[in-house]
Design a protein around this motif. Sequence first.
Motif, PDB file in Angstrom:
ATOM      1  N   LEU A  21      -7.638   9.758  -2.256  1.00 41.15           N
ATOM      2  CA  LEU A  21      -7.758   9.667  -3.716  1.00 41.15           C
ATOM      3  C   LEU A  21      -7.218   8.355  -4.286  1.00 41.15           C
ATOM      4  CD1 LEU A  21      -6.511  13.249  -4.597  1.00 41.15           C
ATOM      5  CD2 LEU A  21      -8.876  12.420  -4.695  1.00 41.15           C
ATOM      6  N   ASN A  22      -6.399   7.614  -3.490  1.00 40.77           N
ATOM      7  CA  ASN A  22      -5.765   6.411  -4.033  1.00 40.77           C
ATOM      8  C   ASN A  22      -6.805   5.364  -4.441  1.00 40.77           C
ATOM      9  OD1 ASN A  22      -4.096   7.482  -1.511  1.00 40.77           O
ATOM     10  ND2 ASN A  22      -2.649   6.844  -3.099  1.00 40.77           N
ATOM     11  N   TYR A  23      -6.571   4.760  -5.610  1.00 34.19           N
ATOM     12  CA  TYR A  23      -7.501   3.745  -6.128  1.00 34.19           C
ATOM     13  C   TYR A  23      -7.631   2.562  -5.186  1.00 34.19           C
ATOM     14  CZ  TYR A  23      -3.592   0.690  -7.128  1.00 34.19           C
ATOM     15  OH  TYR A  23      -2.515  -0.117  -6.980  1.00 34.19           O
ATOM     16  N   TYR A  24      -6.526   2.252  -4.453  1.00 31.93           N
ATOM     17  CA  TYR A  24      -6.506   0.979  -3.728  1.00 31.93           C
ATOM     18  C   TYR A  24      -7.367   0.956  -2.470  1.00 31.93           C
ATOM     19  CZ  TYR A  24      -2.423   3.482  -1.784  1.00 31.93           C
ATOM     20  OH  TYR A  24      -1.573   4.414  -1.259  1.00 31.93           O
ATOM     21  N   PHE A  25      -7.969   2.057  -2.115  1.00 29.39           N
ATOM     22  CA  PHE A  25      -8.913   1.990  -0.987  1.00 29.39           C
ATOM     23  C   PHE A  25     -10.137   1.165  -1.372  1.00 29.39           C
ATOM     24  CE2 PHE A  25      -6.206   5.310   0.574  1.00 29.39           C
ATOM     25  CZ  PHE A  25      -6.180   5.083   1.945  1.00 29.39           C
ATOM     26  N   ASP A  26     -10.338   1.033  -2.687  1.00 34.22           N
ATOM     27  CA  ASP A  26     -11.451   0.192  -3.144  1.00 34.22           C
ATOM     28  C   ASP A  26     -10.966  -1.175  -3.612  1.00 34.22           C
ATOM     29  OD1 ASP A  26     -13.242   2.283  -2.788  1.00 34.22           O
ATOM     30  OD2 ASP A  26     -12.710   3.123  -4.758  1.00 34.22           O
ATOM     31  N   GLY A  66      -1.572   9.298   8.539  1.00 39.72           N
ATOM     32  CA  GLY A  66      -1.137   8.371   9.592  1.00 39.72           C
ATOM     33  C   GLY A  66      -1.605   6.949   9.326  1.00 39.72           C
ATOM     34  N   VAL A  67      -1.135   6.023  10.162  1.00 39.07           N
ATOM     35  CA  VAL A  67      -1.579   4.625  10.112  1.00 39.07           C
ATOM     36  C   VAL A  67      -2.218   4.329  11.460  1.00 39.07           C
ATOM     37  CG1 VAL A  67       0.732   3.786  10.789  1.00 39.07           C
ATOM     38  CG2 VAL A  67      -0.885   2.223   9.677  1.00 39.07           C
ATOM     39  N   VAL A  68      -3.303   3.551  11.445  1.00 37.32           N
ATOM     40  CA  VAL A  68      -4.106   3.349  12.654  1.00 37.32           C
ATOM     41  C   VAL A  68      -3.884   1.950  13.220  1.00 37.32           C
ATOM     42  CG1 VAL A  68      -6.451   3.410  13.601  1.00 37.32           C
ATOM     43  CG2 VAL A  68      -5.849   4.890  11.667  1.00 37.32           C
ATOM     44  N   GLY A  69      -3.683   1.882  14.505  1.00 36.41           N
ATOM     45  CA  GLY A  69      -3.645   0.570  15.172  1.00 36.41           C
ATOM     46  C   GLY A  69      -2.241   0.044  15.378  1.00 36.41           C
ATOM     47  N   LYS A  95     -10.723   7.916   8.078  1.00 33.32           N
ATOM     48  CA  LYS A  95      -9.956   6.664   8.021  1.00 33.32           C
ATOM     49  C   LYS A  95     -10.414   5.823   6.845  1.00 33.32           C
ATOM     50  CE  LYS A  95      -9.379   6.622  13.020  1.00 33.32           C
ATOM     51  NZ  LYS A  95      -9.842   6.012  14.277  1.00 33.32           N
ATOM     52  N   GLY A  96      -9.462   5.086   6.294  1.00 34.16           N
ATOM     53  CA  GLY A  96      -9.799   4.191   5.186  1.00 34.16           C
ATOM     54  C   GLY A  96      -8.982   2.916   5.293  1.00 34.16           C
ATOM     55  N   ILE A  97      -9.628   1.783   5.014  1.00 25.64           N
ATOM     56  CA  ILE A  97      -8.944   0.486   5.128  1.00 25.64           C
ATOM     57  C   ILE A  97      -8.425   0.055   3.758  1.00 25.64           C
ATOM     58  CG2 ILE A  97      -9.313  -1.974   5.585  1.00 25.64           C
ATOM     59  CD1 ILE A  97     -11.217  -1.136   7.821  1.00 25.64           C
ATOM     60  N   VAL A  98      -7.167  -0.392   3.759  1.00 28.70           N
ATOM     61  CA  VAL A  98      -6.575  -0.911   2.530  1.00 28.70           C
ATOM     62  C   VAL A  98      -6.261  -2.379   2.736  1.00 28.70           C
ATOM     63  CG1 VAL A  98      -4.674  -0.737   0.896  1.00 28.70           C
ATOM     64  CG2 VAL A  98      -5.541   1.314   2.003  1.00 28.70           C
ATOM     65  N   ASN A  99      -6.632  -3.172   1.752  1.00 30.02           N
ATOM     66  CA  ASN A  99      -6.312  -4.588   1.761  1.00 30.02           C
ATOM     67  C   ASN A  99      -4.930  -4.758   1.135  1.00 30.02           C
ATOM     68  OD1 ASN A  99      -6.104  -7.309   1.072  1.00 30.02           O
ATOM     69  ND2 ASN A  99      -8.315  -7.516   0.850  1.00 30.02           N
ATOM     70  N   ILE A 100      -3.991  -5.284   1.913  1.00 33.95           N
ATOM     71  CA  ILE A 100      -2.633  -5.490   1.395  1.00 33.95           C
ATOM     72  C   ILE A 100      -2.403  -6.972   1.177  1.00 33.95           C
ATOM     73  CG2 ILE A 100      -0.164  -5.275   1.915  1.00 33.95           C
ATOM     74  CD1 ILE A 100      -0.822  -2.615   3.254  1.00 33.95           C
ATOM     75  N   GLN A 151      -5.074  -6.186   6.626  1.00 27.84           N
ATOM     76  CA  GLN A 151      -6.013  -5.068   6.493  1.00 27.84           C
ATOM     77  C   GLN A 151      -5.383  -3.908   7.250  1.00 27.84           C
ATOM     78  OE1 GLN A 151      -8.943  -5.613   4.835  1.00 27.84           O
ATOM     79  NE2 GLN A 151      -8.419  -7.775   4.590  1.00 27.84           N
ATOM     80  N   VAL A 152      -5.066  -2.852   6.531  1.00 26.49           N
ATOM     81  CA  VAL A 152      -4.388  -1.738   7.190  1.00 26.49           C
ATOM     82  C   VAL A 152      -5.235  -0.478   7.063  1.00 26.49           C
ATOM     83  CG1 VAL A 152      -2.304  -0.312   7.201  1.00 26.49           C
ATOM     84  CG2 VAL A 152      -2.140  -2.751   6.747  1.00 26.49           C
ATOM     85  N   GLU A 153      -5.383   0.179   8.211  1.00 26.09           N
ATOM     86  CA  GLU A 153      -6.200   1.395   8.218  1.00 26.09           C
ATOM     87  C   GLU A 153      -5.289   2.626   8.214  1.00 26.09           C
ATOM     88  OE1 GLU A 153     -10.382   2.672  10.316  1.00 26.09           O
ATOM     89  OE2 GLU A 153      -8.911   1.601  11.516  1.00 26.09           O
ATOM     90  N   PHE A 154      -5.500   3.488   7.216  1.00 24.02           N
ATOM     91  CA  PHE A 154      -4.743   4.742   7.147  1.00 24.02           C
ATOM     92  C   PHE A 154      -5.680   5.891   7.487  1.00 24.02           C
ATOM     93  CE2 PHE A 154      -2.367   1.968   4.186  1.00 24.02           C
ATOM     94  CZ  PHE A 154      -1.118   2.036   4.787  1.00 24.02           C
ATOM     95  N   SER A 155      -5.082   6.977   7.929  1.00 23.71           N
ATOM     96  CA  SER A 155      -5.922   8.113   8.300  1.00 23.71           C
ATOM     97  C   SER A 155      -5.403   9.384   7.628  1.00 23.71           C
ATOM     98  CB  SER A 155      -5.903   8.313   9.824  1.00 23.71           C
ATOM     99  OG  SER A 155      -4.609   8.666  10.238  1.00 23.71           O
ATOM    100  N   VAL A 156      -6.337  10.320   7.418  1.00 25.47           N
ATOM    101  CA  VAL A 156      -5.953  11.653   6.960  1.00 25.47           C
ATOM    102  C   VAL A 156      -6.778  12.642   7.779  1.00 25.47           C
ATOM    103  CG1 VAL A 156      -7.601  11.616   5.022  1.00 25.47           C
ATOM    104  CG2 VAL A 156      -5.670  13.218   5.005  1.00 25.47           C
ATOM    105  N   SER A 157      -6.100  13.681   8.216  1.00 25.23           N
ATOM    106  CA  SER A 157      -6.779  14.640   9.078  1.00 25.23           C
ATOM    107  C   SER A 157      -6.519  16.053   8.570  1.00 25.23           C
ATOM    108  CB  SER A 157      -6.233  14.486  10.509  1.00 25.23           C
ATOM    109  OG  SER A 157      -6.506  15.648  11.250  1.00 25.23           O
TER     110      SER A 157
END
Length: 277
Positions: free
Chosen positions: A32-37, A68-71, A115-120, A102-108
């Motif tokens: 739901l977080n806005y920052y995935f976009d 979780g965080v991926v990678g 998985k969704g990538i967030v630009n930090i 570029q950080v990939e977070f996951s939800v299961s």
Amino acid sequence: MKANPCNSILGWLLFLYSLSPCLSYNRLPYFLNYYFDQYILIYENASVGSSITKLWARDPDNDTLVFGVVGEEASKYFAVESETGVVWLRQTLDREEISELQVEFSVSDKQSVIKGIVNIQVGDVNDNPPVFHNQPYSVRIPENTPTGTPIFIVNATDRDQGTGGSVLYSFQPPSRFFSIDGARGVVTVQRPLDYETTRAYQLQVNGTDQDKDHPLSTLANLAITITDIQDMDPIFVNLPYSTNIYENSPPVSSSFLYISSIVVDIWKCMLDEDHFD
Ligand SMILES: *[C@@H]1O[C@H](CO)[C@@H](O)[C@H](O)[C@H]1NC(C)=O
Ligand SMILES: *[C@@H]1O[C@H](CO)[C@@H](O)[C@H](O)[C@H]1NC(C)=O
Ligand SMILES: *[C@@H]1O[C@H](CO)[C@@H](O)[C@H](O)[C@H]1NC(C)=O
Ligand SMILES: *[C@@H]1O[C@H](CO)[C@@H](O)[C@H](O)[C@H]1NC(C)=O
């Protein structure tokens, strides 16, 4: 009796439909977080162990979610609390080294992983002092260098952004004989120089960045050596002497007449100590 093919297909569909509650097809969770976009901004002085953000997700089936965080790379910098989705910083950030991640977070929901990538973006903080290049600084100039003459350029750079990366130069303490251009670092003769008075100047250049809250500065030495120009008439010592000296006195072959002509510049050279401004 011949089977009606239409009946048998309908029968199969009815049969499958009757099974569907048992198959209970799973619907996927989503972030739901806005920052995935968009992006998250984290300042480079964020302390290790501080929480950066909290991941939010929804599951249409109301399943329990695991974050979780991926990678490997992303896991060096961030840790995610699996039940709450709180994201922690694990390692210091340095914008001058890495300005974007570029950080990939996951939800299961324990059946599927999304998985969704967030630009930090790593935000700048004024954490670097200016650095002077091509030291040591020294220059030799003749004593008759006219006032207003540029004689040297110092150069310092600062890796920070904006005002925190813009360097201003000054002499510390100020010099009466030389001035420095604050923005360009150009050193100029400010008043007439005299080798006979001062032969060397040791100046200290202060390069400071212009951050309004916490400016950082660095000092550098500039050695200016004044070189001699034959700017004084020769002065004869043991005066007076005259050309009729032989007429007034008996010719003496045993004595020597010294008429010493010493150039004052050289004479002072032997007597003076080095003088520093
Ligand atoms: C980070 O830097 C900003 C701006 O310089 C400052 O306001 C803030 O207090 C700093 N935070 C930490 C954790 O040092
Ligand atoms: C999930 O929970 C919400 C509120 O907690 C509820 O309104 C909704 O009907 C539930 N959905 C399902 C599929 O159980
Ligand atoms: C100062 O030094 C930096 C780094 O060596 C260089 O990129 C820059 O062009 C120099 N500036 C001047 C004015 O010489
Ligand atoms: C350099 O000059 C700045 C601005 O005047 C001053 O705040 C700073 O203390 C000076 N740096 C040093 C090392 O003295």
